[in-house]
Design a protein around this motif. Structure first.
Motif, short mmCIF file in Angstrom:
data_model
loop_
_atom_site.label_atom_id
_atom_site.label_comp_id
_atom_site.label_asym_id
_atom_site.label_seq_id
_atom_site.Cartn_x
_atom_site.Cartn_y
_atom_site.Cartn_z
N VAL A 299 3.15 -10.84 35.26
CA VAL A 299 2.66 -11.98 35.90
C VAL A 299 1.23 -12.36 35.34
CG1 VAL A 299 1.85 -13.23 37.92
CG2 VAL A 299 3.83 -11.82 38.08
N LYS A 300 0.17 -11.46 35.17
CA LYS A 300 -0.95 -11.57 34.37
C LYS A 300 -0.67 -12.00 33.13
CE LYS A 300 -3.57 -8.30 37.15
NZ LYS A 300 -4.44 -6.85 37.02
N PHE A 301 0.11 -11.32 32.64
CA PHE A 301 0.59 -11.70 30.93
C PHE A 301 1.08 -13.24 30.76
CE2 PHE A 301 3.15 -12.33 27.24
CZ PHE A 301 2.46 -11.45 26.24
N LEU A 302 1.81 -13.56 31.69
CA LEU A 302 2.32 -14.81 31.59
C LEU A 302 1.25 -15.75 31.96
CD1 LEU A 302 5.85 -14.32 33.70
CD2 LEU A 302 5.44 -14.76 31.07
N ARG A 347 11.25 -15.44 38.71
CA ARG A 347 10.18 -15.49 39.69
C ARG A 347 9.16 -16.45 39.42
NH1 ARG A 347 10.49 -9.85 42.95
NH2 ARG A 347 12.40 -9.76 43.92
N TYR A 348 8.66 -16.24 38.44
CA TYR A 348 7.28 -16.90 38.02
C TYR A 348 7.74 -18.56 37.88
CZ TYR A 348 2.96 -17.55 35.85
OH TYR A 348 1.66 -18.32 34.98
N GLU A 349 8.75 -18.86 37.25
CA GLU A 349 9.22 -19.87 37.16
C GLU A 349 9.60 -20.78 38.50
OE1 GLU A 349 13.42 -21.91 35.37
OE2 GLU A 349 12.43 -20.15 34.19
N GLU A 350 10.12 -20.04 39.35
CA GLU A 350 10.27 -20.54 40.59
C GLU A 350 8.94 -20.47 41.60
OE1 GLU A 350 13.14 -21.97 41.69
OE2 GLU A 350 13.57 -21.88 39.48
N GLY A 351 8.00 -20.16 41.06
CA GLY A 351 6.78 -20.50 41.90
C GLY A 351 6.44 -18.99 42.86
N VAL A 352 7.22 -18.16 42.74
CA VAL A 352 7.02 -17.10 43.86
C VAL A 352 5.88 -16.51 44.03
CG1 VAL A 352 8.06 -14.59 44.51
CG2 VAL A 352 9.60 -16.43 43.45
N TYR A 353 5.10 -16.33 42.78
CA TYR A 353 4.03 -15.55 42.74
C TYR A 353 2.75 -16.48 43.26
CZ TYR A 353 6.74 -12.30 40.18
OH TYR A 353 7.83 -11.32 40.02
N GLU A 354 3.03 -17.72 43.58
CA GLU A 354 1.85 -18.76 44.16
C GLU A 354 1.68 -18.21 45.72
OE1 GLU A 354 3.26 -22.78 43.33
OE2 GLU A 354 3.28 -22.38 41.28
#
Length: 358
Positions: A299-302, A347-354
């Motif tokens: 996630v940090k890398f992205l 998951r990142y694309e779907e905004g899960v980590y927000e």
């Protein structure tokens, strides 16, 4: 005259909202129509309790619906459709007048329908085999009786045509609609988003509350824009609510699965290994702190490299894999490592980590 000008000049009635606050379960049938329109991918606004119970405002026309609940197991008779109340109005007449413009011209393209939980009894036939019954298709003697009475009631210069005019028998329980509508909402959500909503009962309460709020707005509205805003729910508003109830983790899983199917469709062995790795990663992510830590590093890398990421998922997975290979535990297979990157991407694309819990 535009269709909007014609609409603004037609009669409306806020007395129901003002005298009873109009908390009627019947108008929740409008939620069913909203879901149908959403699946058709049309731009719309559904207005509640203004000109009639439920109105559909489309870019090229209108639909008007009047809801009538039958409290017993009997049928809804034609006499109930055209019989006049103490004000001299009939159920169908009060609805059908919305088809006329200011010049007294009948607008065939406007759809009107009486909606009931009972079948229509017309002459010797009870119409139980059709949910949407065109009134123009019923027994000719009965149809003629409707036309004569309606023409007289509306003081129309010509006999009414009854085109685009329907009686709809709904499968929804108009007395206690909650269970039926929750079921319809769940099916709609799965068909539209490919996943179940996070909290179906909560979603239903939010939507039904919004419908009641719109129906009960009782102040005078001067412009068409005010009517849509204060009395209506538009597609974009619905989308905003629905998106809050999408389980984005499940959506990411679906996308990851589709990716594996598409990119390994000609290689059974690799496809099998990747699917098995996906199942393993899903299980271990909930209990393995090392995998969880790798996920957060991805996630940090992205986030850091967002502006310079490859447009190709395969290239991006390879690049992340090379950059973070030093984190890969010995016991984690190559397939599991690639799947972890893939799942994190989706998951990142779907905004899960927000979300705060990430």
């Amino acid at each position: 005259m535009s269709i909007i000008e014609s609409y603004m000049n037609s009669p409306y009635d806020l007395s129901g909202s003002m005298s009873k606050n109009r908390f009627r379960n019947e108008i929740l049938w409008g939620l069913k129509r909203i879901l149908e329109l959403y699946k058709l991918d049309k731009k719309f606004t559904v207005v509640f309790d203004y000109k009639c119970d439920v109105e559909v405002h489309l870019e090229d026309g209108f639909e008007f619906y009047q809801l009538k609940t039958q409290n017993d197991n009997g049928s809804y008779t034609v006499r109930k459709l055209i019989g006049k109340n103490k004000n001299g109005d009939s159920v169908l007449g009060k609805l059908y007048i919305l088809k006329f413009n200011e010049k007294g011209e009948e607008q065939d393209e406007i759809k009107v329908a009486v909606v009931s939980n009972a079948p229509l009894s017309a002459g010797k036939k009870v119409h139980t085999d059709s949910e949407a019954l065109a009134l123009g298709s019923i027994d000719s003697d009965v149809l003629n009786d409707i036309r004569i009475n309606l023409t007289k009631e509306l003081t129309a210069s010509e006999e009414v045509k009854l085109l685009n005019t329907y009686f709809i028998r709904t499968s929804i329980d108009l007395i206690n609609p909650e269970k039926t509508l929750i079921g319809e909402l769940a099916l709609f959500f799965e068909e539209t988003f490919g996943t179940e909503p996070k909290k179906i009962n909560s979603l239903y309460r939010v939507l039904s509350s919004e419908i009641f709020n719109k129906a009960c707005y009782e102040l005078t509205l001067e412009t068409y824009e005010e009517i849509l805003s204060k009395k209506g729910i538009e597609k974009s508003e619905l989308s905003n609510v629905l998106n809050q109830y999408v389980d984005k983790t499940d959506m990411a899983l679906t996308k990851a699965t589709v990716y594996i199917e598409e990119n390994y469709k000609d290689n059974f062995k690799s496809r099998f290994k990747m699917k098995r790795a996906l199942n393993s990663v899903l299980i271990n992510l909930t209990r393995d702190k090392i995998l969880r830590g790798i996920e957060l590093e991805i996630v940090k890398f992205l986030t850091i490299n967002l502006d310079n990421l490859s447009d190709n998922d395969l290239e991006l997975i390879d690049k992340i894999g090379v950059s973070l290979e030093y984190l890969k535990p010995i016991e984690t297979s190559d397939e599991e490592f690639r799947v972890l990157i893939l799942l994190t991407l989706k998951r990142y694309e779907e905004g899960v980590y927000e979300r705060s819990n990430y």
